[in-house]
Design a protein around this motif. Structure first.
Motif, PDB file in Angstrom:
ATOM      1  N   ALA A   7      21.808 -32.494 -22.938  1.00 53.21           N
ATOM      2  CA  ALA A   7      20.781 -32.366 -23.757  1.00 53.21           C
ATOM      3  C   ALA A   7      21.514 -33.793 -25.036  1.00 53.21           C
ATOM      4  O   ALA A   7      19.755 -33.665 -25.543  1.00 53.21           O
ATOM      5  CB  ALA A   7      22.060 -31.472 -25.059  1.00 53.21           C
ATOM      6  N   ALA A   8      21.955 -34.637 -24.681  1.00 51.92           N
ATOM      7  CA  ALA A   8      22.448 -36.399 -25.569  1.00 51.92           C
ATOM      8  C   ALA A   8      21.369 -36.693 -24.935  1.00 51.92           C
ATOM      9  O   ALA A   8      20.801 -37.782 -26.155  1.00 51.92           O
ATOM     10  CB  ALA A   8      23.805 -36.614 -25.519  1.00 51.92           C
ATOM     11  N   ARG A   9      21.486 -37.050 -23.414  1.00 47.43           N
ATOM     12  CA  ARG A   9      20.256 -37.737 -22.997  1.00 47.43           C
ATOM     13  C   ARG A   9      18.471 -37.169 -23.356  1.00 47.43           C
ATOM     14  O   ARG A   9      17.682 -38.682 -24.535  1.00 47.43           O
ATOM     15  CB  ARG A   9      20.139 -37.404 -21.794  1.00 47.43           C
ATOM     16  N   ALA A  10      18.438 -35.427 -23.278  1.00 49.46           N
ATOM     17  CA  ALA A  10      17.105 -35.354 -24.216  1.00 49.46           C
ATOM     18  C   ALA A  10      16.946 -35.840 -25.374  1.00 49.46           C
ATOM     19  O   ALA A  10      15.711 -35.853 -25.883  1.00 49.46           O
ATOM     20  CB  ALA A  10      16.675 -33.861 -23.534  1.00 49.46           C
ATOM     21  N   ALA A  11      17.409 -35.652 -25.882  1.00 48.05           N
ATOM     22  CA  ALA A  11      17.351 -36.440 -27.370  1.00 48.05           C
ATOM     23  C   ALA A  11      17.834 -37.696 -28.155  1.00 48.05           C
ATOM     24  O   ALA A  11      17.527 -37.854 -28.743  1.00 48.05           O
ATOM     25  CB  ALA A  11      18.720 -35.517 -28.461  1.00 48.05           C
ATOM     26  N   GLY A  12      17.663 -38.348 -26.782  1.00 45.01           N
ATOM     27  CA  GLY A  12      18.028 -40.255 -27.049  1.00 45.01           C
ATOM     28  C   GLY A  12      19.362 -40.621 -27.762  1.00 45.01           C
ATOM     29  O   GLY A  12      19.010 -41.866 -28.890  1.00 45.01           O
ATOM     30  N   ARG A  13      20.021 -39.575 -27.531  1.00 43.33           N
ATOM     31  CA  ARG A  13      21.553 -40.155 -28.255  1.00 43.33           C
ATOM     32  C   ARG A  13      22.693 -40.057 -27.216  1.00 43.33           C
ATOM     33  O   ARG A  13      22.449 -39.979 -25.824  1.00 43.33           O
ATOM     34  CB  ARG A  13      21.975 -39.097 -29.033  1.00 43.33           C
ATOM     35  N   ASP A  14      23.784 -41.221 -27.731  1.00 47.32           N
ATOM     36  CA  ASP A  14      24.791 -41.216 -26.476  1.00 47.32           C
ATOM     37  C   ASP A  14      25.232 -39.658 -26.607  1.00 47.32           C
ATOM     38  O   ASP A  14      26.288 -39.543 -28.050  1.00 47.32           O
ATOM     39  CB  ASP A  14      25.326 -42.587 -27.379  1.00 47.32           C
ATOM     40  N   ALA A  15      25.862 -39.661 -25.434  1.00 44.89           N
ATOM     41  CA  ALA A  15      26.432 -38.353 -25.765  1.00 44.89           C
ATOM     42  C   ALA A  15      28.172 -39.164 -25.681  1.00 44.89           C
ATOM     43  O   ALA A  15      28.725 -37.701 -26.749  1.00 44.89           O
ATOM     44  CB  ALA A  15      27.108 -38.319 -23.990  1.00 44.89           C
ATOM     45  N   SER A  16      28.157 -40.113 -26.123  1.00 49.48           N
ATOM     46  CA  SER A  16      29.962 -40.425 -26.529  1.00 49.48           C
ATOM     47  C   SER A  16      30.412 -40.868 -28.210  1.00 49.48           C
ATOM     48  O   SER A  16      31.379 -40.064 -28.822  1.00 49.48           O
ATOM     49  CB  SER A  16      30.514 -42.117 -25.791  1.00 49.48           C
ATOM     50  N   GLU A  17      29.040 -39.991 -28.497  1.00 48.48           N
ATOM     51  CA  GLU A  17      29.306 -39.857 -30.104  1.00 48.48           C
ATOM     52  C   GLU A  17      29.235 -37.653 -30.329  1.00 48.48           C
ATOM     53  O   GLU A  17      29.394 -38.158 -31.769  1.00 48.48           O
ATOM     54  CB  GLU A  17      27.858 -40.842 -30.671  1.00 48.48           C
ATOM     55  N   ILE A  18      29.459 -37.227 -29.661  1.00 45.35           N
ATOM     56  CA  ILE A  18      29.496 -36.078 -29.661  1.00 45.35           C
ATOM     57  C   ILE A  18      31.093 -35.710 -29.488  1.00 45.35           C
ATOM     58  O   ILE A  18      31.310 -35.345 -28.132  1.00 45.35           O
ATOM     59  CB  ILE A  18      28.496 -34.546 -28.305  1.00 45.35           C
TER      60      ILE A  18
END
Ligand SMILES: *Cc1c(COP(=O)(O)O)cnc(C)c1O
Length: 241
Positions: free
Chosen positions: A18-29
């Motif tokens: 989900a993070a990747r799909a949103a262009g986000r870094d999973a480490s911030e979740i």
């Protein structure tokens, strides 16, 4: 207990996707395992699977569980995510590492009394109700985008909470209305994020980084809308009895 290990891995993979799909870094979740109704042994199993953050709904249930896992205390972060009664607020301020469900000045004052002996302020989130659903707790911000009086009333309460030096406001928490389709939660999460941005502009003295939104059925949508903490119970621990 292997099942918990497999479920933790599966949820982590979904958070990452989900993070990747949103262009986000999973480490911030942050993935918070919601352990309510599950005994300490299952929390220990989830810790063995790599989870270190746990969410509980009730002070009375959490207190003996936290005590039973005292050996792991320094490695664990205990979040209070459930609605808090005023007469439990002081105890909660002593017991938990993080409180997501602050929705009134009165509660915040009780928590602040409990947190008074800490070396650092207790991190908290303000729980907001942006959907207007009557069954949801949280400060009333329903329709805040178009209701200036409601926004001002909410901001006045928040300003008082920000004045409590035993507490450190870090952001907002919300619960989306229940529904079969997780996409129905999206407007609630988006509204919460926009409210956070508004509050961050008004009250730059607090950090406002965190958005605690998303549960087992809708955490992927919440991540797409900016969640930094997801509270996942059933997808990790199984259906509650
Ligand atoms: C129970 C609970 C959760 C977890 O719900 P699941 O559907 O089991 O993932 C998250 N947040 C709050 C406030 C809860 O009470």
């Amino acid at each position: 207990m292997d099942e918990i290990m497999n479920r933790v891995a599966a949820v982590r993979a979904r958070v990452d996707a989900a993070a990747r799909a949103a262009g986000r870094d999973a480490s911030e979740i942050a993935l918070i395992g919601v352990s309510k109704t599950n005994p300490a042994e299952r929390v220990a199993a989830a810790f063995g699977a790599g989870l270190t953050q746990f969410g509980e709904n009730r002070v009375q249930e959490a207190e003996p569980k936290i005590a039973a896992l005292a050996e792991l205390r320094a490695s664990l972060t205990w979040h209070l995510i459930g609605h808090l009664q005023t007469n439990k607020a002081r105890r909660a301020g002593q017991l938990f590492d993080y409180v997501h469900s602050v929705d009134s000045l009165r509660l915040a004052e009780g928590l602040a009394r409990g947190a008074a002996g800490r070396p650092a302020p207790l991190p908290i989130l303000l729980q907001v109700n942006v959907s207007g659903e009557a069954s949801k707790d949280g400060m009333d911000f329903a329709n805040w985008e178009r209701d200036a009086a409601k926004l001002e009333a909410g901001c006045a309460a928040i300003e008082s909470i920000l004045g409590l030096e035993e507490l450190a406001v870090r952001g907002l928490m919300t619960i989306a209305p229940w529904g079969d389709d997780p996409q129905l939660a999206r407007p609630t999460f988006a509204s919460c994020r926009m409210l956070r941005d508004e509050l961050a502009a008004r009250f730059p003295q607090a950090s406002w980084r965190e958005l605690s939104m998303g549960m087992s059925d809708d955490f992927a949508v919440a991540i797409a809308e900016g969640a930094t903490m997801v509270r996942v119970g059933r997808a990790i621990f199984g259906e509650r009895g």
